[in-house]
Design an enzyme around this catalytic site. Sequence first.
Site, PDB file in Angstrom:
ATOM      1  N   HIS A 107       1.191  -1.215   0.172  1.00 22.57           N
ATOM      2  CA  HIS A 107      -0.242   0.006  -0.307  1.00 22.57           C
ATOM      3  C   HIS A 107       0.768   1.715   0.113  1.00 22.57           C
ATOM      4  O   HIS A 107       1.915   1.210   0.326  1.00 22.57           O
ATOM      5  CB  HIS A 107      -1.341   0.100   1.183  1.00 22.57           C
ATOM      6  CG  HIS A 107      -0.641  -0.112   2.417  1.00 22.57           C
ATOM      7  ND1 HIS A 107       0.013  -1.525   2.782  1.00 22.57           N
ATOM      8  CD2 HIS A 107       0.047   0.705   3.571  1.00 22.57           C
ATOM      9  CE1 HIS A 107       0.782  -1.519   3.868  1.00 22.57           C
ATOM     10  NE2 HIS A 107       0.624   0.452   4.478  1.00 22.57           N
ATOM     11  N   HIS A 109       0.815   5.249   1.090  1.00 22.73           N
ATOM     12  CA  HIS A 109      -0.311   5.632   2.193  1.00 22.73           C
ATOM     13  C   HIS A 109       0.258   7.578   1.432  1.00 22.73           C
ATOM     14  O   HIS A 109       1.128   8.402   1.045  1.00 22.73           O
ATOM     15  CB  HIS A 109       0.800   6.494   2.661  1.00 22.73           C
ATOM     16  CG  HIS A 109       1.185   5.124   3.637  1.00 22.73           C
ATOM     17  ND1 HIS A 109       0.289   4.988   5.650  1.00 22.73           N
ATOM     18  CD2 HIS A 109       1.870   4.147   4.149  1.00 22.73           C
ATOM     19  CE1 HIS A 109       0.543   4.313   6.609  1.00 22.73           C
ATOM     20  NE2 HIS A 109       1.456   3.240   5.257  1.00 22.73           N
TER      21      HIS A 109
HETATM   22  P1  AMP Z   1       2.431  -0.043   6.869  1.00 25.76           P
HETATM   23  O1  AMP Z   1       2.197   0.752   9.127  1.00 25.76           O
HETATM   24  O2  AMP Z   1       2.644   1.406   6.182  1.00 25.76           O
HETATM   25  O3  AMP Z   1       1.397  -1.079   6.540  1.00 25.76           O
HETATM   26  O4  AMP Z   1       0.450   1.035   7.268  1.00 25.76           O
HETATM   27  C1  AMP Z   1      -0.946   0.041   7.614  1.00 25.76           C
HETATM   28  C2  AMP Z   1      -2.029   1.555   7.352  1.00 25.76           C
HETATM   29  O5  AMP Z   1      -3.491   0.454   7.719  1.00 25.76           O
HETATM   30  C3  AMP Z   1      -1.852   1.989   8.309  1.00 25.76           C
HETATM   31  O6  AMP Z   1      -1.914   3.776   8.791  1.00 25.76           O
HETATM   32  C4  AMP Z   1      -2.982   2.235   9.755  1.00 25.76           C
HETATM   33  O7  AMP Z   1      -3.274   3.269  10.332  1.00 25.76           O
HETATM   34  C5  AMP Z   1      -3.871   1.605   8.543  1.00 25.76           C
HETATM   35  N1  AMP Z   1      -4.769   0.578   8.936  1.00 25.76           N
HETATM   36  C6  AMP Z   1      -5.224  -0.372   9.439  1.00 25.76           C
HETATM   37  N2  AMP Z   1      -6.171  -1.474   9.952  1.00 25.76           N
HETATM   38  C7  AMP Z   1      -6.805  -0.384   9.091  1.00 25.76           C
HETATM   39  C8  AMP Z   1      -8.181  -0.664   8.404  1.00 25.76           C
HETATM   40  N3  AMP Z   1      -8.972  -1.534   9.239  1.00 25.76           N
HETATM   41  N4  AMP Z   1      -8.682   0.439   7.473  1.00 25.76           N
HETATM   42  C9  AMP Z   1      -8.185   1.345   7.282  1.00 25.76           C
HETATM   43  N5  AMP Z   1      -6.667   1.911   7.442  1.00 25.76           N
HETATM   44  C10 AMP Z   1      -6.476   0.121   8.168  1.00 25.76           C
END
Ligand code: AMP
Length: 145
Positions: A107, A109
Amino acid sequence: MTLHADYDPDNIFAKILRGEMPSVKVYEDDVALAFMDVFPQSEGHTLVIPKQVEARNFLDMPTEKLGAYMARVQAVAQAVEKALVPDGVVVTQFNGAPAGQTVFHLHFHIIPRWSGRALGSHAGGQMADIGELEGIAQKIRPFLA
Ligand code: AMP
């Protein structure tokens, strides 16, 4: 270890893609899904994930699928900028837990920034109000239609 491991089909973003977990979507086609981060680091924090691929991170992503996916990442970043008019936009991603990755489906951001406004903590803090996220998503969607 988290940098190179088997893809877990039960990771939370895979569940969102299968409709097993809710999300506040801003864009979806056959290449990518974009939705609001529920622990936003700033207003409008949006995630863009690739579809139809089991990629844990950027290093795993099949090169031939990268171009179409990155075009969606750019389109969502442009839409967030038009909708929310920030002073800057961070576009970033993390590979492996030591690098900060917490969800192991690739993903990007998209994090709008405003001068003088502090950035929230990564993957933490308070869960956003879903109604507020929906309101922000409603502003972004028209720029992706
Ligand atoms: P990363 O730490 O780069 O893997 O980012 C994962 C992101 O997913 C973080 O910014 C979290 O806040 C976000 N996140 C985790 N669970 C969910 C969810 N169910 N829906 C939307 N965002 C999420």
